[in-house]
Scaffold this motif. Sequence first.
Motif, PDB file in Angstrom:
ATOM      1  N   ARG A 102       5.249   6.164   2.473  1.00 19.70           N
ATOM      2  CA  ARG A 102       6.691   6.086   2.734  1.00 19.70           C
ATOM      3  C   ARG A 102       6.976   6.716   4.091  1.00 19.70           C
ATOM      4  NH1 ARG A 102       9.618   8.993  -2.038  1.00 19.70           N
ATOM      5  NH2 ARG A 102      11.433   8.000  -1.142  1.00 19.70           N
ATOM      6  N   ASN A 103       8.250   6.693   4.494  1.00 18.22           N
ATOM      7  CA  ASN A 103       8.607   7.352   5.746  1.00 18.22           C
ATOM      8  C   ASN A 103       8.821   8.851   5.559  1.00 18.22           C
ATOM      9  OD1 ASN A 103       8.525   5.077   7.336  1.00 18.22           O
ATOM     10  ND2 ASN A 103      10.624   4.505   6.861  1.00 18.22           N
ATOM     11  N   GLU A 104       9.368   9.237   4.416  1.00 13.24           N
ATOM     12  CA  GLU A 104       9.683  10.642   4.143  1.00 13.24           C
ATOM     13  C   GLU A 104       9.413  10.940   2.674  1.00 13.24           C
ATOM     14  OE1 GLU A 104      10.466  12.395   6.649  1.00 13.24           O
ATOM     15  OE2 GLU A 104      10.980  10.774   8.023  1.00 13.24           O
ATOM     16  N   MET A 105       9.579  12.188   2.304  1.00 16.27           N
ATOM     17  CA  MET A 105       9.593  12.594   0.895  1.00 16.27           C
ATOM     18  C   MET A 105       8.356  12.128   0.138  1.00 16.27           C
ATOM     19  SD  MET A 105      12.437  14.232  -0.006  1.00 16.27           S
ATOM     20  CE  MET A 105      12.773  13.937  -1.723  1.00 16.27           C
ATOM     21  N   ASP A 106       7.183  12.465   0.626  1.00 21.57           N
ATOM     22  CA  ASP A 106       5.985  12.056  -0.090  1.00 21.57           C
ATOM     23  C   ASP A 106       4.906  13.129   0.081  1.00 21.57           C
ATOM     24  OD1 ASP A 106       4.436  10.465  -1.678  1.00 21.57           O
ATOM     25  OD2 ASP A 106       4.619   8.688  -0.427  1.00 21.57           O
ATOM     26  N   ILE A 107       3.863  12.991  -0.727  1.00 23.76           N
ATOM     27  CA  ILE A 107       2.758  13.944  -0.675  1.00 23.76           C
ATOM     28  C   ILE A 107       1.668  13.366   0.222  1.00 23.76           C
ATOM     29  CG2 ILE A 107       0.975  15.076  -2.067  1.00 23.76           C
ATOM     30  CD1 ILE A 107       3.041  15.028  -4.376  1.00 23.76           C
ATOM     31  N   ALA A 108       1.117  14.220   1.077  1.00 21.49           N
ATOM     32  CA  ALA A 108       0.135  13.750   2.052  1.00 21.49           C
ATOM     33  C   ALA A 108      -1.062  13.098   1.371  1.00 21.49           C
ATOM     34  CB  ALA A 108      -0.331  14.917   2.919  1.00 21.49           C
ATOM     35  N   VAL A 109      -1.443  11.926   1.872  1.00 17.70           N
ATOM     36  CA  VAL A 109      -2.715  11.311   1.475  1.00 17.70           C
ATOM     37  C   VAL A 109      -3.828  12.064   2.221  1.00 17.70           C
ATOM     38  CG1 VAL A 109      -4.062   9.173   1.449  1.00 17.70           C
ATOM     39  CG2 VAL A 109      -1.582   9.089   1.106  1.00 17.70           C
ATOM     40  N   VAL A 110      -3.564  12.319   3.493  1.00 17.76           N
ATOM     41  CA  VAL A 110      -4.364  13.235   4.310  1.00 17.76           C
ATOM     42  C   VAL A 110      -3.391  13.919   5.271  1.00 17.76           C
ATOM     43  CG1 VAL A 110      -6.197  13.461   6.053  1.00 17.76           C
ATOM     44  CG2 VAL A 110      -6.426  11.762   4.244  1.00 17.76           C
ATOM     45  N   GLY A 111      -3.621  15.184   5.554  1.00 22.44           N
ATOM     46  CA  GLY A 111      -2.818  15.889   6.558  1.00 22.44           C
ATOM     47  C   GLY A 111      -3.758  16.600   7.516  1.00 22.44           C
ATOM     48  N   VAL A 112      -3.411  16.621   8.802  1.00 23.64           N
ATOM     49  CA  VAL A 112      -4.285  17.265   9.787  1.00 23.64           C
ATOM     50  C   VAL A 112      -3.464  18.169  10.714  1.00 23.64           C
ATOM     51  CG1 VAL A 112      -5.790  16.890  11.783  1.00 23.64           C
ATOM     52  CG2 VAL A 112      -6.027  15.442   9.762  1.00 23.64           C
ATOM     53  N   GLY A 113      -3.949  19.381  10.902  1.00 20.94           N
ATOM     54  CA  GLY A 113      -3.356  20.298  11.870  1.00 20.94           C
ATOM     55  C   GLY A 113      -4.317  20.481  13.024  1.00 20.94           C
ATOM     56  N   ALA A 152     -13.416  14.324  15.953  1.00 22.12           N
ATOM     57  CA  ALA A 152     -12.952  13.673  14.716  1.00 22.12           C
ATOM     58  C   ALA A 152     -14.136  13.381  13.804  1.00 22.12           C
ATOM     59  CB  ALA A 152     -12.195  12.385  15.053  1.00 22.12           C
ATOM     60  N   ALA A 153     -15.222  12.914  14.392  1.00 20.93           N
ATOM     61  CA  ALA A 153     -16.421  12.625  13.590  1.00 20.93           C
ATOM     62  C   ALA A 153     -16.957  13.913  12.965  1.00 20.93           C
ATOM     63  CB  ALA A 153     -17.484  11.966  14.471  1.00 20.93           C
ATOM     64  N   ALA A 188     -15.064  16.902   5.120  1.00 17.08           N
ATOM     65  CA  ALA A 188     -14.092  16.345   4.156  1.00 17.08           C
ATOM     66  C   ALA A 188     -14.830  15.867   2.909  1.00 17.08           C
ATOM     67  CB  ALA A 188     -13.333  15.194   4.807  1.00 17.08           C
ATOM     68  N   LYS A 189     -14.281  16.230   1.743  1.00 24.60           N
ATOM     69  CA  LYS A 189     -14.865  15.787   0.468  1.00 24.60           C
ATOM     70  C   LYS A 189     -13.748  15.199  -0.393  1.00 24.60           C
ATOM     71  CE  LYS A 189     -19.109  17.625   0.988  1.00 24.60           C
ATOM     72  NZ  LYS A 189     -19.021  17.507   2.477  1.00 24.60           N
ATOM     73  N   PRO A 190     -13.159  14.102   0.071  1.00 21.89           N
ATOM     74  CA  PRO A 190     -11.981  13.585  -0.630  1.00 21.89           C
ATOM     75  C   PRO A 190     -12.320  12.956  -1.979  1.00 21.89           C
ATOM     76  CG  PRO A 190     -12.628  12.088   1.117  1.00 21.89           C
ATOM     77  CD  PRO A 190     -13.520  13.285   1.243  1.00 21.89           C
ATOM     78  N   HIS A 207     -11.621   7.675   6.192  1.00 20.19           N
ATOM     79  CA  HIS A 207     -11.278   6.948   7.409  1.00 20.19           C
ATOM     80  C   HIS A 207     -10.034   7.553   8.078  1.00 20.19           C
ATOM     81  CE1 HIS A 207     -10.620   3.709  10.228  1.00 20.19           C
ATOM     82  NE2 HIS A 207      -9.394   3.566   9.746  1.00 20.19           N
ATOM     83  N   ILE A 208      -9.006   7.772   7.251  1.00 21.13           N
ATOM     84  CA  ILE A 208      -7.738   8.306   7.776  1.00 21.13           C
ATOM     85  C   ILE A 208      -7.928   9.694   8.387  1.00 21.13           C
ATOM     86  CG2 ILE A 208      -5.453   9.157   7.021  1.00 21.13           C
ATOM     87  CD1 ILE A 208      -5.558   6.190   7.302  1.00 21.13           C
ATOM     88  N   THR A 209      -8.849  10.473   7.801  1.00 13.41           N
ATOM     89  CA  THR A 209      -9.112  11.811   8.352  1.00 13.41           C
ATOM     90  C   THR A 209      -9.504  11.712   9.825  1.00 13.41           C
ATOM     91  OG1 THR A 209      -9.827  12.620   6.192  1.00 13.41           O
ATOM     92  CG2 THR A 209     -10.525  13.902   8.114  1.00 13.41           C
TER      93      THR A 209
END
Lengths: 170, 298
Positions: B187-198, B248-249, B255-257, B270-272
């Motif tokens: 979605r555009n807003e109000m959702d839980i991250a599928v992946v998040g990166v800082g 990124a690699a 990552a252990k999704p 992939h998204i990570t």
Amino acid sequence: MAKKRVVTTTLNGNQTEFLCEPRQTLLEVLRDNLDLTGTKEGCSNGNCGACTVILNGRPVDSCLVLAVEAEGATLRTIEGVATAAGLDPIQKAFLEGAALQCGICTPGFIMQSEWFLSQNPKPTEDEIRFNLAGNLCRCTGYDKIVRSVQDAATTWQDHYMKNCHEKGCH
Amino acid sequence: MRDFEYEAPITLAAAIELAGKHNSSARMLAGGTDLIDQVRVGRLAPDMLIDVKKIAELNVLEHSSFGLRLGAAVPCYQVYGHCGIVSDYAALADSCRIIGGVQIQSRASVGGNLCNSGPAADSIPSLIALEAVALIAGPKGRREVAVEDFCTGPGKNVLAAGELLVELKFPARVANSGSHYRRFIPRNEMDIAVVGVGASVVLNDAKDKFVSARISLGAVAPTPLFAKAAGDGLAGQPVNDDSIAKAAAAAKVIAKPITDMRGTAEFRMHITGVLVERALKAAVARAKGEHVDCKVGH
């Protein structure tokens, strides 16, 4: 059972005391103890925004606030939006723009939109949609709601600008 | 909702004493946006909620040449409404702008997001990237834990019974630094991250080489992860697509999704990589002086 508490608030401009259990949410107390049933219960978990009220100048989901937390707080609900002079501009805009069908989400949308316009009297469409992300409507498809907020902002700009100056926003 | 007692102490000492009395059946209440729902649905069964919002130490918001101090109960809207944070700790402001909608941001705190310890928590990768340290107080005194060591599993962390998070401490930002947080959601807003990166980077004065970098990942393991090797590998490297792709690699290695309703493990992996590249590039742009808009009160 946990002892009931006396909570004193300023609710829609009137000093209001109520008795509540710690486990009661603000939403429950507004509706069940104070008979202010304009605030609606939707999801009860902070997703839908139907229960939006203004707590100390900020919009909150009243289902995720304990009523005891409102001690000393200033509260504004949908019952405090219209005045003796009539409906608030945002309410008129929703009516004229047919921005509602079943109406359950409307009080939440009105509270959130009214607060938002008081902060940002000249919003872009994008800003309006971002601001309303925490309010769900399952009937209208949102476009009429967004257009009504735009209409309220254009038609009633003087009203919101004046409000804005008085409240010290920018 | 389950029956419980409620207290709102005004001192840290009183809160610790109360927590000690109720042991593991007490929970701290800050914004309540996770806690109240979890009690309502029965995931948590506390006998006492200790409202920490009236304790001065937990409301600290202080930005100076020594760094940033963020009280555990400070709500999100104050974070992204603070121009010093928006300019110097931009990743944290990025996170706070996308946690829930505006109503949630009025109440939800970064400290609460950390203590809730969700694997997909939007603020934790930013805290890790920005080198935040958690100041914890309890019956045995105070201690500090680096945020990357704070979470121990989904909903679990290092807080012992009777302990509470007081504040998050961030070191001062140096010249030529920039940071960013981004997530993928359908979605555009109000959702839980599928992946998040800082990501947080420091560049040299010519702004063509990395001096250092910190990368962190959310929603790809039982806890948010600090991709230390991936960030360290950028030190001394030129700022270009090749070095960023290598980082990124390297980040993907840790990552252990899992596969769940929000995405498959393969997709998350992939998204990570995609998000690490984008977060690094956005952090670099900020380090090079890209302006981040600060609207007070929004």
